[in-house]
Motif scaffolding. Structure first.
Motif, PDB file in Angstrom:
ATOM      1  N   ARG A   1     -48.369  48.590 110.440  1.00 48.85           N
ATOM      2  CA  ARG A   1     -49.821  48.790 110.502  1.00 48.85           C
ATOM      3  C   ARG A   1     -50.235  49.344 111.870  1.00 48.85           C
ATOM      4  O   ARG A   1     -51.171  50.149 111.961  1.00 48.85           O
ATOM      5  CB  ARG A   1     -50.540  47.485 110.181  1.00 48.85           C
ATOM      6  CG  ARG A   1     -50.358  47.068 108.739  1.00 48.85           C
ATOM      7  CD  ARG A   1     -51.016  45.757 108.419  1.00 48.85           C
ATOM      8  NE  ARG A   1     -52.476  45.891 108.335  1.00 48.85           N
ATOM      9  CZ  ARG A   1     -53.279  44.878 108.014  1.00 48.85           C
ATOM     10  NH1 ARG A   1     -52.778  43.672 107.760  1.00 48.85           N
ATOM     11  NH2 ARG A   1     -54.582  45.068 107.940  1.00 48.85           N
ATOM     12  N   GLU A   2     -49.553  48.944 112.916  1.00 50.27           N
ATOM     13  CA  GLU A   2     -49.793  49.556 114.231  1.00 50.27           C
ATOM     14  C   GLU A   2     -49.460  51.044 114.188  1.00 50.27           C
ATOM     15  O   GLU A   2     -50.190  51.877 114.743  1.00 50.27           O
ATOM     16  CB  GLU A   2     -48.945  48.868 115.301  1.00 50.27           C
ATOM     17  CG  GLU A   2     -49.398  47.469 115.667  1.00 50.27           C
ATOM     18  CD  GLU A   2     -48.481  46.831 116.701  1.00 50.27           C
ATOM     19  OE1 GLU A   2     -47.544  47.520 117.178  1.00 50.27           O
ATOM     20  OE2 GLU A   2     -48.685  45.656 117.031  1.00 50.27           O
TER      21      GLU A   2
ATOM     22  N   TRP B   1     -53.383  44.553 102.130  1.00 44.52           N
ATOM     23  CA  TRP B   1     -53.018  45.860 102.698  1.00 44.52           C
ATOM     24  C   TRP B   1     -51.881  46.488 101.901  1.00 44.52           C
ATOM     25  O   TRP B   1     -51.932  47.689 101.580  1.00 44.52           O
ATOM     26  CB  TRP B   1     -52.627  45.695 104.159  1.00 44.52           C
ATOM     27  CG  TRP B   1     -52.166  46.967 104.808  1.00 44.52           C
ATOM     28  CD1 TRP B   1     -52.951  47.974 105.305  1.00 44.52           C
ATOM     29  CD2 TRP B   1     -50.811  47.378 105.021  1.00 44.52           C
ATOM     30  NE1 TRP B   1     -52.159  48.984 105.815  1.00 44.52           N
ATOM     31  CE2 TRP B   1     -50.851  48.648 105.651  1.00 44.52           C
ATOM     32  CE3 TRP B   1     -49.574  46.792 104.741  1.00 44.52           C
ATOM     33  CZ2 TRP B   1     -49.693  49.328 106.003  1.00 44.52           C
ATOM     34  CZ3 TRP B   1     -48.420  47.479 105.084  1.00 44.52           C
ATOM     35  CH2 TRP B   1     -48.489  48.726 105.711  1.00 44.52           C
TER      36      TRP B   1
ATOM     37  N   GLN C   1     -46.300  52.852  99.384  1.00 41.17           N
ATOM     38  CA  GLN C   1     -45.818  51.592  98.826  1.00 41.17           C
ATOM     39  C   GLN C   1     -44.492  51.799  98.098  1.00 41.17           C
ATOM     40  O   GLN C   1     -44.290  52.800  97.421  1.00 41.17           O
ATOM     41  CB  GLN C   1     -46.869  51.072  97.843  1.00 41.17           C
ATOM     42  CG  GLN C   1     -46.595  49.740  97.195  1.00 41.17           C
ATOM     43  CD  GLN C   1     -47.598  49.485  96.077  1.00 41.17           C
ATOM     44  OE1 GLN C   1     -47.516  50.077  95.003  1.00 41.17           O
ATOM     45  NE2 GLN C   1     -48.577  48.629  96.342  1.00 41.17           N
TER      46      GLN C   1
ATOM     47  N   LEU D   1     -51.882  50.345  99.476  1.00 40.06           N
ATOM     48  CA  LEU D   1     -51.067  51.518  99.791  1.00 40.06           C
ATOM     49  C   LEU D   1     -50.911  52.418  98.569  1.00 40.06           C
ATOM     50  O   LEU D   1     -50.711  51.943  97.445  1.00 40.06           O
ATOM     51  CB  LEU D   1     -49.680  51.091 100.284  1.00 40.06           C
ATOM     52  CG  LEU D   1     -49.604  50.396 101.639  1.00 40.06           C
ATOM     53  CD1 LEU D   1     -48.184  49.918 101.897  1.00 40.06           C
ATOM     54  CD2 LEU D   1     -50.075  51.318 102.759  1.00 40.06           C
TER      55      LEU D   1
ATOM     56  N   GLU E   1     -49.488  52.917 111.522  1.00 47.31           N
ATOM     57  CA  GLU E   1     -50.512  53.555 110.697  1.00 47.31           C
ATOM     58  C   GLU E   1     -51.788  53.798 111.496  1.00 47.31           C
ATOM     59  O   GLU E   1     -52.404  54.870 111.403  1.00 47.31           O
ATOM     60  CB  GLU E   1     -50.812  52.687 109.476  1.00 47.31           C
ATOM     61  CG  GLU E   1     -51.803  53.306 108.505  1.00 47.31           C
ATOM     62  CD  GLU E   1     -52.161  52.369 107.379  1.00 47.31           C
ATOM     63  OE1 GLU E   1     -52.134  52.794 106.216  1.00 47.31           O
ATOM     64  OE2 GLU E   1     -52.498  51.201 107.660  1.00 47.31           O
ATOM     65  N   ALA E   2     -52.177  52.826 112.301  1.00 43.57           N
ATOM     66  CA  ALA E   2     -53.374  52.992 113.128  1.00 43.57           C
ATOM     67  C   ALA E   2     -53.218  54.137 114.116  1.00 43.57           C
ATOM     68  O   ALA E   2     -54.211  54.764 114.516  1.00 43.57           O
ATOM     69  CB  ALA E   2     -53.677  51.689 113.871  1.00 43.57           C
TER      70      ALA E   2
ATOM     71  N   ASP F   1     -42.484  46.229  97.383  1.00 43.28           N
ATOM     72  CA  ASP F   1     -43.810  45.820  97.853  1.00 43.28           C
ATOM     73  C   ASP F   1     -44.656  45.318  96.695  1.00 43.28           C
ATOM     74  O   ASP F   1     -45.477  44.414  96.859  1.00 43.28           O
ATOM     75  CB  ASP F   1     -44.505  46.995  98.553  1.00 43.28           C
ATOM     76  CG  ASP F   1     -43.728  47.491  99.763  1.00 43.28           C
ATOM     77  OD1 ASP F   1     -43.190  46.640 100.496  1.00 43.28           O
ATOM     78  OD2 ASP F   1     -43.653  48.710  99.970  1.00 43.28           O
TER      79      ASP F   1
ATOM     80  N   ILE G   1     -44.570  44.191 108.782  1.00 45.24           N
ATOM     81  CA  ILE G   1     -45.833  44.771 108.311  1.00 45.24           C
ATOM     82  C   ILE G   1     -46.789  45.007 109.470  1.00 45.24           C
ATOM     83  O   ILE G   1     -47.444  46.055 109.549  1.00 45.24           O
ATOM     84  CB  ILE G   1     -46.465  43.875 107.232  1.00 45.24           C
ATOM     85  CG1 ILE G   1     -45.651  43.982 105.937  1.00 45.24           C
ATOM     86  CG2 ILE G   1     -47.919  44.257 106.976  1.00 45.24           C
ATOM     87  CD1 ILE G   1     -46.122  43.058 104.841  1.00 45.24           C
ATOM     88  N   ASP G   2     -46.869  44.066 110.386  1.00 39.10           N
ATOM     89  CA  ASP G   2     -47.764  44.248 111.536  1.00 39.10           C
ATOM     90  C   ASP G   2     -47.379  45.491 112.342  1.00 39.10           C
ATOM     91  O   ASP G   2     -48.246  46.254 112.787  1.00 39.10           O
ATOM     92  CB  ASP G   2     -47.744  43.012 112.427  1.00 39.10           C
ATOM     93  CG  ASP G   2     -48.476  41.827 111.807  1.00 39.10           C
ATOM     94  OD1 ASP G   2     -49.230  42.029 110.832  1.00 39.10           O
ATOM     95  OD2 ASP G   2     -48.289  40.696 112.304  1.00 39.10           O
TER      96      ASP G   2
ATOM     97  N   GLU H   1     -54.120  38.512 103.780  1.00 40.58           N
ATOM     98  CA  GLU H   1     -54.688  39.735 104.362  1.00 40.58           C
ATOM     99  C   GLU H   1     -53.660  40.869 104.375  1.00 40.58           C
ATOM    100  O   GLU H   1     -53.987  42.021 104.036  1.00 40.58           O
ATOM    101  CB  GLU H   1     -55.194  39.445 105.780  1.00 40.58           C
ATOM    102  CG  GLU H   1     -56.145  40.504 106.339  1.00 40.58           C
ATOM    103  CD  GLU H   1     -55.408  41.612 107.068  1.00 40.58           C
ATOM    104  OE1 GLU H   1     -55.964  42.728 107.162  1.00 40.58           O
ATOM    105  OE2 GLU H   1     -54.275  41.361 107.527  1.00 40.58           O
ATOM    106  N   ARG H   2     -52.418  40.574 104.726  1.00 40.40           N
ATOM    107  CA  ARG H   2     -51.369  41.595 104.701  1.00 40.40           C
ATOM    108  C   ARG H   2     -51.030  41.997 103.263  1.00 40.40           C
ATOM    109  O   ARG H   2     -50.714  43.158 102.985  1.00 40.40           O
ATOM    110  CB  ARG H   2     -50.109  41.099 105.409  1.00 40.40           C
ATOM    111  CG  ARG H   2     -50.275  40.845 106.904  1.00 40.40           C
ATOM    112  CD  ARG H   2     -48.936  40.466 107.520  1.00 40.40           C
ATOM    113  NE  ARG H   2     -49.054  40.053 108.912  1.00 40.40           N
ATOM    114  CZ  ARG H   2     -49.258  38.801 109.311  1.00 40.40           C
ATOM    115  NH1 ARG H   2     -49.384  37.817 108.400  1.00 40.40           N
ATOM    116  NH2 ARG H   2     -49.340  38.496 110.586  1.00 40.40           N
TER     117      ARG H   2
END
Length: 249
Positions: free
Chosen positions: A55-56, A111, A66, A115, A58-59, A70, A51-52, A107-108
């Motif tokens: 998310r990188e 996120w 999703q 989605l 996505e940034a 998920d 996931i991290d 927190e994840r």
């Protein structure tokens, strides 16, 4: 007119090691856009790391949707995630979802919950739908054994020229002329007998649209060993699936 390249990947399923290899290959292809078709955390040994990494991505501009698993990991809504289990979801699925839920952290999970189930984009006159399984559904996919009339009904649920998806874990491109299904397979948990990670590259040049499946090697033994060491119900089968590139259960 310069060609536009779009990379599609999905069904990472907590396999951060495979995702890292796919990201490197995708970056090498130099796409103009990256699409991620969901199912990010369940089954693999490193859901938080997967996931991290997504998310990188996505940034950096990737578009992420999703998948059905998920939903299972985030909220334990097993009927929504696995509607085909009429007699109840197997204990091995529940154990894997609960483990991933705890590993990922709140927190994840938030996120994951935020989605969208679908995203759309246009490249000049080419309309692309990104979904997990098929237009309007996270669970009804384009299985290869589907009756052609069912495939036609499902592709007709969108005006998009290209449907970018996953869910089946079997990579393929189906071009019907007026519609194209680009199923990226799985970047970490593939079922077609080739124990590599799969993804897809779409090329748009004017009105011409083409797509190809790409394969990327990763350390299947390391991932398989990590799953075996985890020791959840069903992990021996998940480990064998990663090693063989074919669903073992």
């Amino acid at each position: 007119m310069a060609a536009t390249k779009i990379a599609v990947l999905g069904d990472v399923h907590g396999n951060a090691l495979a995702l890292a290899a796919v990201r490197q290959a995708v970056n090498g292809a130099g796409p103009d856009a990256v699409l991620v078709a969901g199912d990010l955390a369940l089954n693999g040994p490193d859901p938080a790391g997967a996931i991290d990494a997504i998310r990188e991505m996505e940034a950096a501009g990737a578009i992420v949707v999703q998948g059905n698993t998920d939903v299972a990991v985030a909220d334990f809504d097993y009927a929504a995630a696995f509607p085909w289990f009429a007699d109840g979801v197997p204990d091995s699925f529940v154990a894997a979802a609960e483990w991933a839920h705890d590993e990922v952290g709140e927190e994840r999970l938030d996120w994951l919950r935020r989605l969208a189930s679908e995203r759309r984009l246009r490249i000049d006159d080419t309309f692309i739908l990104l979904c997990h399984a098929s237009p309007g559904s996270q669970t009804a996919g384009f299985d290869q054994e589907l009756d052609p009339t069912v495939v036609l009904e499902r592709v007709s649920r969108t005006d998009a020229r290209v449907i970018a998806c996953g869910h089946t874990h079997i990579p393929e491109v189906r071009d019907f002329g007026w519609k194209m299904i680009v199923n990226s397979g799985s970047a970490g948990y593939v079922f077609d007998g080739d124990p590599t990670a799969s993804w897809a590259l779409i090329t748009i040049e004017g009105e011409a649209v083409t797509a190809e499946i790409r394969r990327t090697e990763f350390d299947t033994l390391a991932v398989s060993n990590a799953l075996s060491a985890r020791g959840l119900p069903g992990d021996v089968y998940r480990a064998a699936t990663v090693r063989n590139g074919r669903l073992v259960r």
